[in-house]
Write a protein that holds these residues in place. Structure first.
Motif, mmCIF file in Angstrom:
data_model
loop_
_atom_site.group_PDB
_atom_site.id
_atom_site.type_symbol
_atom_site.label_atom_id
_atom_site.label_comp_id
_atom_site.label_asym_id
_atom_site.label_seq_id
_atom_site.Cartn_x
_atom_site.Cartn_y
_atom_site.Cartn_z
ATOM 1 N N GLY A 252 9.280 26.175 -48.221
ATOM 2 C CA GLY A 252 8.473 27.365 -47.980
ATOM 3 C C GLY A 252 8.687 28.029 -46.633
ATOM 4 O O GLY A 252 8.058 29.049 -46.342
ATOM 5 N N SER A 253 9.578 27.471 -45.810
ATOM 6 C CA SER A 253 9.789 28.045 -44.486
ATOM 7 C C SER A 253 10.357 29.456 -44.572
ATOM 8 O O SER A 253 11.232 29.747 -45.391
ATOM 9 N N THR A 254 9.863 30.325 -43.686
ATOM 10 C CA THR A 254 10.386 31.695 -43.593
ATOM 11 C C THR A 254 11.264 31.850 -42.354
ATOM 12 O O THR A 254 11.537 32.968 -41.920
ATOM 13 N N GLN A 255 11.719 30.712 -41.794
ATOM 14 C CA GLN A 255 12.506 30.723 -40.563
ATOM 15 C C GLN A 255 13.831 29.974 -40.735
ATOM 16 O O GLN A 255 14.308 29.315 -39.806
ATOM 17 N N LYS A 256 14.438 30.087 -41.898
ATOM 18 C CA LYS A 256 15.642 29.309 -42.187
ATOM 19 C C LYS A 256 16.747 29.555 -41.162
ATOM 20 O O LYS A 256 17.325 28.608 -40.615
ATOM 21 N N SER A 257 17.090 30.780 -40.903
ATOM 22 C CA SER A 257 18.204 31.074 -39.988
ATOM 23 C C SER A 257 17.913 30.571 -38.583
ATOM 24 O O SER A 257 18.799 30.029 -37.913
#
Length: 412
Positions: free
Chosen positions: A324-329
């Motif tokens: 669910g992370s929105t900070q993959k990069s």
């Protein structure tokens, strides 16, 4: 024959000011963590825990990556597991933040694989954020997350350091053979620690823990594979091999149960075992290797560490990115940064765990030559021959053995 204590760095550079997460009671810890895992595995019978395939069983949609516009992420990790200065800052992490402009909250949230999983399981099953954008978990737990579809797949093209500098022996584990979902953070040993003032002759074998003079002053780890692995090794079991099963585990759990019921073992804990050693609730324990160096940096050279003469366990903790992370990069940039040899060497010099980064030893020669032969960071063949990886369990074995371990733990 015992090899004696492994070398330790007498001049660790920082005094630890480590804030710890609030601890559950011993009974609450065992019940909440291990019982939750047992229920989860029962619900997912045949899907997870068997290992070997490394393919997700669930189909969840990864969180939308907002790294370009939101540069704010959380890294969840264990205690005593990142370089730290006298003021409680993390120099390597601060350097990453300054270099990239990405804000990173370092959250000491993992005391034990089971209890952390129990906290975030519901969100994972819904594909929601869990409050961390990368987390470091042990191989067996990482396997469960992968096969449950709880992790995002790496964009390897965005992580050139990691895939160029990962040590060859860690490149193809059975739970993630192409390293699509995990990358090692650190590896280490489970072995024996003792208070050198109270036990001046040290410990050589697991049997030494059962000396009547130590009754009520022994601690063991809540990680089943480490505590039971060390005990099974003392009984002549090759825990890495496939030729052991219920009979061998039952023999070890019987010994473990006797030491708990007789009052020899005082505590069964995760990272919080360090507090018990420092306040002398326990004088001897099964512990994780690098922690003892960090504890000694705080309280003086008070504790010894050795692999028992029958051997200790060898494990790895791994970076992964929750589904669910929105900070993959941004998380990938952080992971890749820690695969720069100079950065890896700086971390290793502080945490005293085995670095997975090729080139870190050469970097250490420039940073701190006294650490190059430290067996806790750069173990030689002789040391590694004394360390054993607990074999992958089937889902059925995981359920059964965890339940047995839990049942004994409730008596502690």
């Amino acid at each position: 024959m015992s090899r004696g204590p492994l070398p330790q760095d007498p001049a660790v550079r920082a005094l630890i000011q480590q804030a710890r997460m609030a601890q559950l009671t011993r009974r609450g810890f065992i019940t909440a963590g291990t019982a939750s895992m047992a229920l989860f595995l029962a619900a997912c019978a045949g899907k997870v825990g068997g290992g070997g395939e490394g393919q997700p069983a669930a189909s969840l949609t990864p969180g939308t990556d907002m790294s370009d516009t939101v540069k704010n992420m959380v890294w969840a990790n264990w205690a005593l597991y990142l370089d730290e200065d006298d003021d409680g800052n993390h120099p390597t992490l601060d350097a990453f933040i300054e270099r990239t402009g990405i804000s990173v909250k370092y959250d000491v949230a993992v005391d034990d694989n089971n209890t952390y999983f129990a906290k975030v399981r519901d969100q994972l099953e819904l594909g929601q954020p869990i409050g961390a954008d990368t987390v470091c978990l042990t191989d067996w737990m990482a396997s469960i997350w992968i096969q449950s579809g709880f992790t995002q797949q790496f964009d390897k093209s965005a992580m050139p350091n990691a895939f160029a500098n990962l040590t060859p022996s860690l490149q193809s584990p059975d739970f993630d053979p192409s390293r699509d979902h995990t990358l090692p953070w650190q590896s280490g040993f489970a072995g024996l620690a003792w208070n050198k003032e109270k036990i001046p002759n040290g410990l050589k074998s697991v049997d030494d823990l059962w000396d009547p003079s130590l009754k009520g002053r022994v601690g063991v780890l809540s990680e089943m594979r480490d505590t039971m692995g060390v005990i099974m090794l003392s009984q002549g079991v090759d825990i890495s091999g496939s030729d052991w099963g219920d009979a061998e585990f039952d023999r070890a759990i019987d010994l473990f149960g006797k030491q708990v019921s007789d009052g020899q073992i005082r505590n069964i804990k995760g990272n919080s075992y360090a507090d018990d050693l420092k306040n002398e609730d326990t004088l001897a324990a099964i512990v994780w290797s690098g922690d003892i160096t960090a504890i000694n940096a705080e309280v003086g050279d008070k504790f010894g560490f050795a692999l028992p003469d029958s051997g200790g366990t060898l494990w790895s903790d791994n970076f992964l990115i929750p589904i669910g992370s929105t900070q993959k990069s941004n998380a990938q940039k952080l992971i890749d940064y820690y695969y720069e040899p100079e950065v890896a060497a700086e971390v290793a010099a502080w945490v005293n765990y085995i670095t997975p980064v090729v080139g870190a030893r050469e970097a250490m020669e420039q940073l701190d030559p006294s650490q190059v032969d430290n067996q806790l960071i750069f173990p030689n063949e002789e040391t590694l021959a004394q360390a054993h990886i607990f074999r992958t369990l089937t889902n059925e074995e995981q359920q059964k053995y965890s339940a047995q371990f839990e049942a004994v733990g409730l008596g502690a």
